[in-house]
Design a protein around this motif. Structure first.
Motif, PDB file in Angstrom:
ATOM      1  N   LYS A  67       0.884  -1.219   0.448  1.00 10.94           N
ATOM      2  CA  LYS A  67       0.773  -0.057  -0.118  1.00 10.94           C
ATOM      3  C   LYS A  67       0.457   1.179  -0.325  1.00 10.94           C
ATOM      4  CE  LYS A  67      -3.846  -2.071   1.742  1.00 10.94           C
ATOM      5  NZ  LYS A  67      -5.136  -2.453   2.557  1.00 10.94           N
ATOM      6  N   PHE A  68       2.071   1.148   0.754  1.00 10.43           N
ATOM      7  CA  PHE A  68       2.878   2.456   0.607  1.00 10.43           C
ATOM      8  C   PHE A  68       3.752   2.508  -0.502  1.00 10.43           C
ATOM      9  CE2 PHE A  68       7.450   3.753   0.760  1.00 10.43           C
ATOM     10  CZ  PHE A  68       7.394   5.222   1.222  1.00 10.43           C
ATOM     11  N   LEU A  69       3.623   1.825  -1.130  1.00 13.39           N
ATOM     12  CA  LEU A  69       4.081   1.867  -2.814  1.00 13.39           C
ATOM     13  C   LEU A  69       3.619   2.161  -3.338  1.00 13.39           C
ATOM     14  CD1 LEU A  69       6.849  -1.249  -2.894  1.00 13.39           C
ATOM     15  CD2 LEU A  69       7.457   0.923  -2.780  1.00 13.39           C
ATOM     16  N   VAL A  76       9.706  10.268  -6.950  1.00 13.49           N
ATOM     17  CA  VAL A  76      11.099   9.686  -6.745  1.00 13.49           C
ATOM     18  C   VAL A  76      11.523   8.218  -6.488  1.00 13.49           C
ATOM     19  CG1 VAL A  76      13.506  10.671  -7.611  1.00 13.49           C
ATOM     20  CG2 VAL A  76      12.159  11.704  -7.205  1.00 13.49           C
ATOM     21  N   TRP A  77      11.944   7.297  -7.258  1.00 19.41           N
ATOM     22  CA  TRP A  77      12.643   6.130  -6.924  1.00 19.41           C
ATOM     23  C   TRP A  77      12.939   5.803  -5.754  1.00 19.41           C
ATOM     24  CZ3 TRP A  77      10.496   1.254  -5.760  1.00 19.41           C
ATOM     25  CH2 TRP A  77      11.627   0.795  -4.969  1.00 19.41           C
ATOM     26  N   MET A  99       9.235  -3.936 -10.079  1.00 18.25           N
ATOM     27  CA  MET A  99       9.966  -4.878 -10.977  1.00 18.25           C
ATOM     28  C   MET A  99      10.849  -4.153 -12.354  1.00 18.25           C
ATOM     29  SD  MET A  99       6.433  -7.096 -12.500  1.00 18.25           S
ATOM     30  CE  MET A  99       5.793  -6.271 -11.647  1.00 18.25           C
ATOM     31  N   LEU A 100      12.436  -4.418 -12.405  1.00 18.01           N
ATOM     32  CA  LEU A 100      13.373  -2.791 -12.255  1.00 18.01           C
ATOM     33  C   LEU A 100      13.463  -3.383 -13.308  1.00 18.01           C
ATOM     34  CD1 LEU A 100      16.165  -3.482  -9.712  1.00 18.01           C
ATOM     35  CD2 LEU A 100      13.966  -1.577  -9.503  1.00 18.01           C
ATOM     36  N   CYS A 121       6.909  -0.364 -11.762  1.00 17.30           N
ATOM     37  CA  CYS A 121       8.148  -0.314 -12.267  1.00 17.30           C
ATOM     38  C   CYS A 121       8.823   1.327 -12.306  1.00 17.30           C
ATOM     39  CB  CYS A 121       8.241  -0.810 -14.008  1.00 17.30           C
ATOM     40  SG  CYS A 121       7.158   0.285 -15.052  1.00 17.30           S
ATOM     41  N   ILE A 122      10.143   1.106 -13.232  1.00 17.56           N
ATOM     42  CA  ILE A 122      10.538   2.653 -12.839  1.00 17.56           C
ATOM     43  C   ILE A 122      10.846   3.316 -13.878  1.00 17.56           C
ATOM     44  CG2 ILE A 122      12.748   4.079 -12.325  1.00 17.56           C
ATOM     45  CD1 ILE A 122      11.506   0.787 -10.524  1.00 17.56           C
ATOM     46  N   ASP A 123      10.229   4.403 -13.887  1.00 19.89           N
ATOM     47  CA  ASP A 123      10.242   4.564 -15.800  1.00 19.89           C
ATOM     48  C   ASP A 123      11.488   5.330 -16.519  1.00 19.89           C
ATOM     49  OD1 ASP A 123      10.459   7.395 -14.604  1.00 19.89           O
ATOM     50  OD2 ASP A 123       8.095   8.179 -15.511  1.00 19.89           O
ATOM     51  N   ASP A 124      11.320   6.231 -17.685  1.00 19.14           N
ATOM     52  CA  ASP A 124      12.719   6.223 -17.178  1.00 19.14           C
ATOM     53  C   ASP A 124      13.934   8.015 -17.666  1.00 19.14           C
ATOM     54  OD1 ASP A 124      12.989   4.157 -19.713  1.00 19.14           O
ATOM     55  OD2 ASP A 124      12.319   5.381 -21.152  1.00 19.14           O
TER      56      ASP A 124
END
Length: 173
Positions: A67-69, A76-77, A99-100, A121-124
């Motif tokens: 839930k935090f995520l 910002v990751w 997922m990285l 996921c982490i975007d560009d």
């Protein structure tokens, strides 16, 4: 009367009640009573016996982390990761949901038999994002009517769209 509030952030996991019905408690090892009065090792290749009250790392519920995520989507990751790690017992559960590598990206992850969460996921630009923002609770596959399915912590409505939808094997966490 003064009320003191702790400035320490709450943990992002909780202990599961392992005495409740349906929780597997059979992985505790051998019975201590079988070794209780032995002063010598039976076999030199075996480790010496341990105390009765060892700490086992089982019984963790990471729902607060998930839930935090989800609440940090769009941020910002590096900052999100730093805060999450400081509030966890280990960093591994973060990557159940985040997922990285692009080839690992999935619209959702399954955390147990009937709990699903959005894949992250982490975007560009280095921001935490949902893999598929259009994916909704109605897209979750429902295979029985006796269980309560949840998506991102909310009950999944059963409809003709998701009833008996096949579950891909790679969807399992």
């Amino acid at each position: 009367m003064r009320i003191h509030h702790s400035t320490k952030a709450r943990k992002l996991y909780r202990k599961i009640n392992t005495t409740t019905w349906g929780v597997d408690r059979n992985d505790h090892g051998g019975e201590y009573r079988w070794q209780r009065h032995s002063k010598n090792k039976v076999d030199e290749n075996l480790p010496s016996r341990e105390g009765m009250h060892g700490q086992h790392g089982r019984g963790r519920d990471y729902t607060p982390l998930y839930k935090f995520l989800l609440s940090k989507v769009g941020q910002v990751w590096d900052e999100v990761y730093s805060e999450a790690v400081s509030r966890l017992d280990k960093p591994d559960p973060i990557f159940y949901m985040v997922m990285l590598r692009r080839k690992e990206w999935r619209s959702y992850v399954r955390c147990d038999e009937s709990s699903f969460y959005s894949g992250l996921c982490i975007d560009d630009a280095g921001l935490l994002q949902k893999v598929n923002p259009a994916f909704t609770a109605e897209d979750i596959p429902v295979s029985c009517d006796c269980c309560t399915y949840t998506f991102n912590g909310e009950p999944v409505p059963v409809s003709s769209k998701n009833w008996m939808k096949p579950l891909e094997e790679e969807d399992w966490e």
